[in-house]
Design a protein around this motif. Structure first.
Motif: not given
Length: 130
Positions: A6-31
């Motif tokens: 349900r959360y994935e549909r709400r965010c409009g994500w089509s795949s886990s891989a795309a989601k994780l690629a999107y999140l990676t720069p946020f994680v690096l910046g936060a670290l």
């Protein structure tokens, strides 16, 4: 699965891989920010600070994938950014750091206390970059 469907549909994500690629720069910046500020962090805190609240809901495997992605170009003689997470000392954070080190073919201590000592030292090295 990364988060519930349900959360994935709400965010409009089509795949886990795309989601994780999107999140990676946020994680690096936060670290990097946590290292610069001489503090450790958690996935929940990174989610709150970056506005990417789904970070707190990532599975162990998804977290490992994100960390592998941001560390793929790291030199074998440099500390891993996941040290900033592992230095919290939680079982989950230490396990994730160990799993990442194994995937990257790096040696880490089996003993939690020794690993915590190592990641604390690595955090100090990461802070020196700033």
């Amino acid at each position: 699965m990364l988060v519930d469907e349900r959360y994935e549909r709400r965010c409009g994500w089509s795949s886990s891989a795309a989601k994780l690629a999107y999140l990676t720069p946020f994680v690096l910046g936060a670290l990097k920010k946590a290292a610069r500020e001489e503090r450790v962090t958690t996935w929940r805190e990174m989610g709150e600070r970056t506005g990417q609240r789904e970070l707190a809901r990532l599975t162990h495997q998804d977290r490992l994938t994100v960390l592998e992605s941001l560390e793929k170009k790291s030199s074998p003689d440099t500390p891993l950014w996941s040290a900033v997470l592992a230095a919290t000392g939680t079982h989950e954070a230490l396990r994730l750091h160990r799993d990442l080190a194994e995937h990257l073919q790096r040696q880490v201590p089996n003993d939690d206390a020794e690993l915590l000592t190592q990641v604390t030292a690595e955090c100090a090295l990461l802070r020196r970059q700033w």
